[in-house]
Design a protein around this motif. Structure first.
Motif, PDB file in Angstrom:
ATOM      1  N   ALA B 123       3.807  -3.747   0.517  1.00  0.00           N
ATOM      2  CA  ALA B 123       2.393  -4.557   0.138  1.00  0.00           C
ATOM      3  C   ALA B 123       1.255  -3.468   0.147  1.00  0.00           C
ATOM      4  N   ILE B 125       1.750  -0.125  -0.206  1.00  0.00           N
ATOM      5  CA  ILE B 125       1.671   0.758  -1.247  1.00  0.00           C
ATOM      6  C   ILE B 125       0.983   0.139  -2.308  1.00  0.00           C
ATOM      7  N   ARG B 126       1.657  -1.005  -2.591  1.00  0.00           N
ATOM      8  CA  ARG B 126       0.986  -1.416  -3.804  1.00  0.00           C
ATOM      9  C   ARG B 126      -0.703  -1.640  -3.849  1.00  0.00           C
ATOM     10  N   GLU B 127      -1.145  -2.058  -2.713  1.00  0.00           N
ATOM     11  CA  GLU B 127      -2.510  -2.050  -2.811  1.00  0.00           C
ATOM     12  C   GLU B 127      -3.316  -0.691  -2.949  1.00  0.00           C
ATOM     13  N   ALA B 128      -2.672   0.302  -2.262  1.00  0.00           N
ATOM     14  CA  ALA B 128      -3.145   1.726  -2.061  1.00  0.00           C
ATOM     15  C   ALA B 128      -3.002   2.185  -3.511  1.00  0.00           C
ATOM     16  N   LEU B 129      -2.101   1.808  -4.484  1.00  0.00           N
ATOM     17  CA  LEU B 129      -1.886   2.538  -5.652  1.00  0.00           C
ATOM     18  C   LEU B 129      -2.184   1.623  -6.736  1.00  0.00           C
ATOM     19  N   SER B 130      -3.013   0.648  -6.386  1.00  0.00           N
ATOM     20  CA  SER B 130      -3.374  -0.356  -7.454  1.00  0.00           C
ATOM     21  C   SER B 130      -4.404   0.178  -8.662  1.00  0.00           C
ATOM     22  N   TYR B 139       6.664   1.205 -11.925  1.00  0.00           N
ATOM     23  CA  TYR B 139       6.239   1.378 -10.744  1.00  0.00           C
ATOM     24  C   TYR B 139       7.383   1.371  -9.478  1.00  0.00           C
ATOM     25  N   GLN B 140       8.603   0.667  -9.822  1.00  0.00           N
ATOM     26  CA  GLN B 140       9.462   0.667  -8.693  1.00  0.00           C
ATOM     27  C   GLN B 140      10.007   1.873  -7.949  1.00  0.00           C
ATOM     28  N   ILE B 142       8.092   4.626  -8.136  1.00  0.00           N
ATOM     29  CA  ILE B 142       7.128   5.194  -7.425  1.00  0.00           C
ATOM     30  C   ILE B 142       7.143   4.583  -6.181  1.00  0.00           C
ATOM     31  N   ILE B 143       7.066   3.396  -5.930  1.00  0.00           N
ATOM     32  CA  ILE B 143       7.129   2.779  -4.491  1.00  0.00           C
ATOM     33  C   ILE B 143       8.502   3.381  -3.601  1.00  0.00           C
ATOM     34  N   ASP B 144       9.609   3.525  -4.372  1.00  0.00           N
ATOM     35  CA  ASP B 144      10.593   4.411  -3.724  1.00  0.00           C
ATOM     36  C   ASP B 144      10.154   5.563  -3.314  1.00  0.00           C
TER      37      ASP B 144
END
Lengths: 796, 152, 290
Positions: B123, B125-130, B139-140, B142-144
């Motif tokens: 969560a 990571i998603r907010e920071a890279l939004s 995007y998956q 990138i999260i990895d």
């Protein structure tokens, strides 16, 4: 989620191999087309029409030409060769002279010493236009009194397919539906760009981000009035494409200005110009009527579909051929009638985008399958399993599926993927609710829905195209051991092709060191990187070239060593030629002269549609199934996708790292069309040409994609592979919208689904019934019967 | 006008900058630092992200004059003589790069996140890279990659 | 073209007076988009990013003085306790790099009906401190906006700060967008309860030519809560009260159809978030009473 295998392997086919251009891309060193620069170069800019349909009375360039720093201004009358280009037909002016047919159409170009001056000077060109009554609705384009946008009328192609006895077939249950999809933008992150450099021989070298160098050249050279050998194309770094770079954008403009000024000229579009500068995915309207027996067997299908081609042909004829021939979906239906039309309008031109006609029909046929399952009180999964095609099935075109078709396995493995863990209704982090940080729900109004979609896509070009690929592999001795170089014109645009080609060489020649020659037109064509074809085609060509290299090495080995008995089997291994398994001679000893072999790979020939739309028109097929799980805030119509489960027909896994990346990325684009992506038009003018107003999914909109690669090798294809770049996109839109229907109980027959529709403020898209079927001379594109030359056919 | 600033540790004096130009233009057109990408010029895509005085910004939205006397780090400044930053290495290994046009921006944004949150969850990571758009990967990966880099 | 780079507030005001046609740039997150897209061709840029005074936070008489150069990131980080509505709004702005640069003064100065800070500032009864070389004045946020992208700011004036009463009760902010991040509001709504003075504050964004207060809704709820002694007894609110409040909020909107959404949807969505906002704030105010 498929886990990531540790990298650092030798990188043969099937092994997880990190991409060969990874390092320059993460350090910023990779040169994209927009990064090109030359000493003394000029900057190009384009004046585009702001209205959709108008007669040009006059263009006054004096203000622009007098601007300090402006070196040249050019109009349609300055095009050195013919002022027409096009992918399927040469129907599009390089620069409009008498009439503009869409908003965004180029009228004038100029070159100046800085981008700022170029932009400023464009504003000083005065154009006197007389607006004409245009056609902005695809059905109205068929009306007898509609303005005729081209000399041959407004119908670009009509495809008519009849299979079995659709007029008399009887069924127990009938299901009707009407569906619409919007115009979608490819939205590649790298806008269009390129640099043209005049050459001493009077020709030009063009460095450009494209999907297909040779078809670009085939369109550029006649417009420049130059023989093809004086127009040399070189691939610049490609910042994504997804179909948007299959057509000409700045290529001819840059070359014209470079030849006129004798200086390098660079064009680099901004985001807004990018929306005007490339083709889009066709908006569609589709009417379907399915008939089935009580036991859930499909009996008959009637389809009428229309695509809006926009102002010029681009690849629309091929797109509608695809859409029509695959409108039944991956299901066996004995009686089928399909009538598919693509028309000219004054909307921006449409052409290739990932899926190429298949996403639109998949959206329709999958909604129909769910409707039918309800009408039959049958599980929608079961209905699909009962009707799924398999090897040996006959398609509506009469074509028999001869390759792998593991559709039932895909469906079963897709639905077997565990659903996401339930989350508590209340007390979640805001980011885990629809609307995210917007703080619009703390659990109120949340409904969950699940939707399934199955679809398919043809691999490679169809309907008689021989889109072959050429490759040269050269094996040489270096101080670090034998090293192979690959030369092709095949374009890498992010999907991992180059990495795969090096895997092919390592596999075939049993060596480690592989390099890629620059990608250019100094070798034969490789066809387009599109249509899920390039791994098969360029991969096949490299594999063949390697085989030739291998044979040459064996010949040298035999010539060098007297000890090879007749009939002995030679092989390669660990840098040696072996004889019946024993080392015979080291490769390096055979490479006093490099071995260099070129090969051309052809897929099996295909035919055309006969008068009833019957024909063996497609090479092979890739299938996919996806299941989406969504949460909808039913009061606000906001959506969060929780998970997409994907089972993809891959033939053979070539590179696990690249494979899942393709599945996830392709899914994201389909999800975007389902939820938010629409190029909005008002009288043909794009009203949202920016990333502020044209929304694509962010990292907070994309769920985890849990994927399964189903390996069922394709007979005759290199390594049994199938292209997988498109099939997940095709099914994702349909799956996401199906899940929204499941969550809300609403009809939702249009993609993208808007919040208004999800809360019921806007009803489903309506129709007064299918439009009449236009009279056309035959199954081919109408311009063909008027003697217009065809673009791609010539170089096939 | 003249703009003096430090870019990737090197003092630079740039003449002939137009007042309306952005920091992105200054980097690309005046300093030939092409790693910082121009994809929207609206702050919507994050492709032009750089550090300005240690703060992650969209360089397209910074007037060049605002960087006067400032310290800028671009993607080119993250790696040192061929030694990649762990974030860059992780992007390659995780398969987070496809066309790569968004990659410099994502690398900077991930680098900034890990400076503040060394071991972020999904969560975070998603907010920071939004603020970074990617059209290729979904995007998956990138999260990895961010998880992978967090371990180093 | 000139580029003006004052390093103090006095210099900034003097520059403003000398160059009234200059375009003011702080975080650049609005102005630079207009310049990049060729929609704005300023003859001068007045860069406020070096004026340190503008980045200060101060407290006085139960108010927080938020300097006009304070970024969204700082509001999120430093003010969630005192100004929870504004902090929640700041979190919805753009993305981290945008929030690192964009300022509250820039949000006000751009005067977009969709500005995310505006609804909570309206709901809180904030005042804008405006200065020129000659004078200084404050104006209620509700009177600050006069039309789409237009405010009362004179050609020689700059925004110095925003004075926001520190929260004395629950506050909430909701932004409806068709994407889960980085989106301009289709519509937005802020609610602030002021139990100390028996007042209710509202703010509506992106649903009218200017940010709006739902005055009828405020008056209705204040009347109901006052007449029934609810500020003291803190009972559950009946459905009829919540529904009427939501109806009045929706009715206060003056929305249009545009690329982001329809007028009908905006009105509908405002009713939904108004209802939910009231439930959340009132539940918080009741503090877990049964």
């Amino acid at each position: 989620m498929d886990t990531i295998t540790t990298v650092g392997t030798r990188g043969r086919v099937g092994e997880a191999t990190p991409r060969i251009d990874g390092e320059p891309k993460v350090t910023g060193a990779f040169a994209y087309a927009s990064d090109l620069h030359r000493e003394g170069m000029l900057f190009g800019a384009t004046l585009r029409s702001q209205v959709a349909y108008a007669r040009i009375h006059s263009v006054d360039t004096s203000g622009a030409a007098a601007t300090p720093g402006v070196v040249a201004v050019m109009l349609g009358s300055d095009v050195p060769g013919k002022n027409r280009f096009g992918l399927n037909f040469f129907d599009q002016p390089v620069l409009a002279e008498d009439v503009v047919r869409y908003s965004g159409e180029p009228i004038a170009i100029l070159a100046a010493s800085t981008p700022g001056i170029a932009r400023q000077a464009i504003g000083r060109i005065a154009v006197e236009l007389e607006e004409l009554p245009g056609v902005y609705d695809m059905e109205k384009a068929l009306a007898p009194d509609a303005p005729r946008l081209h000399e041959f009328g407004n119908v670009l192609r009509h495809v008519h397919i009849v299979h079995g006895e659709p007029d008399t077939a009887e069924a127990d249950v009938w299901v009707d539906g009407y569906y619409e999809t919007a115009m979608q933008d490819q939205a590649a992150l790298g806008p269009e760009a390129g640099l043209a450099v005049p050459a001493e021989d009077g020709g030009v070298d063009l460095y450009v981000a494209t999907q297909w160098l040779h078809v670009d050249r085939e369109q550029i050279a006649p417009c420049l009035g130059l023989p093809e050998d004086k127009v040399r194309l070189h691939l610049a770094g490609v910042g994504g494409a997804f179909g948007s770079r299959e057509d000409i954008h700045m290529q001819i403009h840059a070359c014209m200005l470079a030849l006129r000024t004798g200086r390098p000229v660079k064009f680099s579009y901004g985001r807004e110009e990018s929306f005007h500068g490339h083709v889009h995915r066709h908006p569609s309207r589709i009417w379907m009527r399915h008939g089935a027996n009580r036991d859930g067997r499909l009996v008959t299908l009637d389809v009428r579909l229309m695509f809006d081609g926009g102002a010029y042909a681009s690849s629309s004829p091929a797109v509608v051929g695809n859409a029509a021939s695959m409108a039944a979906g991956p299901y066996e239906i004995p009686n089928v009638r399909i009538e598919g039309t693509v028309v000219y309008t004054n909307n921006p031109p449409c052409g290739a985008m990932r899926g190429f006609g298949a996403p639109q029909v998949c959206f329709a046929h999958e909604a129909q399958m769910d409707k039918l399952a309800r009408a039959l009180s049958l599980d929608p999964v079961e209905l699909r399993l009962r009707n799924a095609v398999s090897t040996g099935s006959v398609l509506p075109t009469g074509q028999v599926v001869t390759g792998a078709a593991p559709v039932r396995e895909l469906i079963e493995r897709c639905v077997a993927i565990p659903l996401p863990e339930p989350e508590p209704d209340r007390g979640r982090d805001l980011m885990h609710y629809p609307g995210g940080a917007g703080n619009v729900t703390h659990g109120e109004g949340i409904r969950r829905g699940v939707g399934l979609a199955v679809g398919y896509k043809n691999v490679a070009f169809s309907e008689g195209f021989d889109d072959s690929a050429t490759a040269r592999v050269t094996l040489a001795r270096t101080p670090d051991g034998p090293e192979a170089e690959i030369h092709t014109a095949a374009v890498e645009m992010g999907q991992g092709l180059y990495t795969f080609l090096t895997q092919v060489v390592r596999t075939e020649l049993e060596i480690d060191r592989v390099e890629l020659h620059a990608i250019d037109t100094l070798i034969g064509g490789a066809g387009s990187t599109s249509a899920s074809r390039q791994s098969t085609m360029a991969g096949g060509a490299v594999q063949m070239a390697c085989a030739a290299v291998r044979e040459a090495l064996y010949g040298r080995a035999r010539a060098r060593t007297a000890s090879v008995p007749p009939g002995a089997e030679l092989a390669l291994g660990d840098g040696w030629v072996t004889c019946d398994g024993a080392p015979l001679v080291e490769l390096g000893d055979l490479l006093d002269e490099p071995v260099s072999c070129e090969a051309v790979y052809h897929h099996r020939p295909t035919g055309n549609l006969d008068e009833n739309g019957q024909g063996d028109i497609h090479v092979s097929f890739a299938f996919a199934a996806e299941r989406a799980v969504v949460e909808v805030d039913e009061d606000l119509g906001l959506v969060r996708v929780l998970q997409v489960a994907a089972a993809i027909d891959v033939g053979r896994v070539l590179n696990p790292l690249g494979l899942t990346g393709q599945i996830e990325g392709a899914t994201a684009q389909g999800l975007g069309l389902g939820l938010m992506e629409e190029v909005q038009l008002r009288d043909g003018v794009i009203s949202n040409p920016s990333f502020t107003d044209y929304l694509i999914p962010t990292i907070l909109d994309m769920p985890p994609v849990v994927s399964v690669a189903v390996e069922d090798p394709e007979p005759g294809a290199p390594y049994g592979l199938k292209g997988i770049g498109e099939s997940p996109t095709i099914v994702a839109t349909a799956a996401v919208v199906a899940a929204l229907r499941d969550a809300t109980g609403r009809e939702l027959n249009r993609a993208p689904v808007t919040p208004d529709e999800l809360v019921g403020l806007r009803g489903p898209a309506t129709t007064s019934g299918p439009p009449p079927i236009p009279e056309v001379p035959g199954q081919k594109s109408v311009p063909f019967y008027f003697g217009m030359s065809s673009g791609q056919q010539k170089i096939m | 006008m003249r703009v003096s600033l430090t870019v990737n540790g090197v003092d630079r004096v740039v003449d002939g900058v137009e007042e309306h130009e952005s920091l992105l233009h200054l980097l690309r057109e005046h300093l030939d630092l092409f790693g910082t990408k121009n994809a929207c010029e609206q702050g919507e895509c994050g492709s032009c992200s750089v550090y300005l005085d240690g703060v992650l910004v969209c360089s397209c939205l910074v007037a060049a004059g605002q960087a006067e006397g400032g310290t800028v780090t671009t993607v080119e400044g993250l790696s040192d003589d061929g030694i990649l930053d762990p974030v860059q290495q992780a992007f390659i290994e995780a398969g987070a790069v496809q066309c790569g046009f968004c990659t410099p921006g994502f690398v900077l944004a991930a680098h900034d996140l890990l400076r503040h949150v060394p071991d972020p969850d999904d969560a975070q990571i998603r907010e920071a890279l939004s603020g970074n758009l990617c059209r290729c990967t979904g995007y998956q990966k990138i999260i990895d990659a961010v998880h992978r880099a967090a371990g180093r | 073209m000139s580029y003006l780079r004052p390093t103090s507030w006095a210099e900034a005001l003097a520059a403003r007076a000398e160059y009234p046609e200059a375009v003011v740039v702080a975080g650049g997150t609005d102005v630079m988009v207009e310049i990049n897209f060729g929609r704005l061709h300023p003859s001068a840029l007045l860069d406020l990013s070096r004026v340190g005074e503008l980045r200060a936070l101060g407290r006085e008489d139960g108010h927080v003085r938020v300097g006009s150069g304070v970024t969204y990131q700082s509001i999120m980080r430093d003010l969630p306790g005192e100004l929870p509505g504004l902090a929640a709004a700041a979190r919805t702005v753009g993305s981290p790099p945008i929030r690192n640069r964009g300022t509250i003064g820039g949000n006000l100065g751009s005067a977009s009906p969709a500005g995310d800070c505006h609804p909570p500032l309206l709901a809180c009864g904030a005042e804008v401190e405006i200065a020129s070389v000659h004078t200084s004045r404050t104006t209620p946020v509700a009177d600050f906006f006069v039309g789409p992208k237009r405010s009362v700011l004179g050609p020689d004036e700059l925004i110095a700060a925003v004075w926001v009463p520190a929260a004395t009760g629950p506050q909430t902010f909701s932004k409806v967008g068709s994407r889960n991040a980085m989106v301009i509001a289709i519509c937005s709504f802020a609610l602030a309860l002021h139990p100390d003075v028996g007042r209710v504050g509202t703010g509506i964004g992106s649903a009218g030519p200017v940010p709006l207060r739902a005055r009828a809704a405020e008056q209705f709820l204040e009347g109901h809560l006052g007449e029934t002694g609810a500020w003291e007894s803190r009972p559950r609110l009946g459905d009829a009260v919540v529904d009427e409040f939501a109806r009045l909020v929706a009715g206060a909107a003056q929305p249009i159809d545009d690329v982001r959404g329809s007028a009908d949807y905006r009105r509908h969505a405002l009713g939904v978030v108004a209802r939910r906002s009231l439930m959340w704030c009132w539940d918080e105010f009741r503090g877990g009473r049964p």
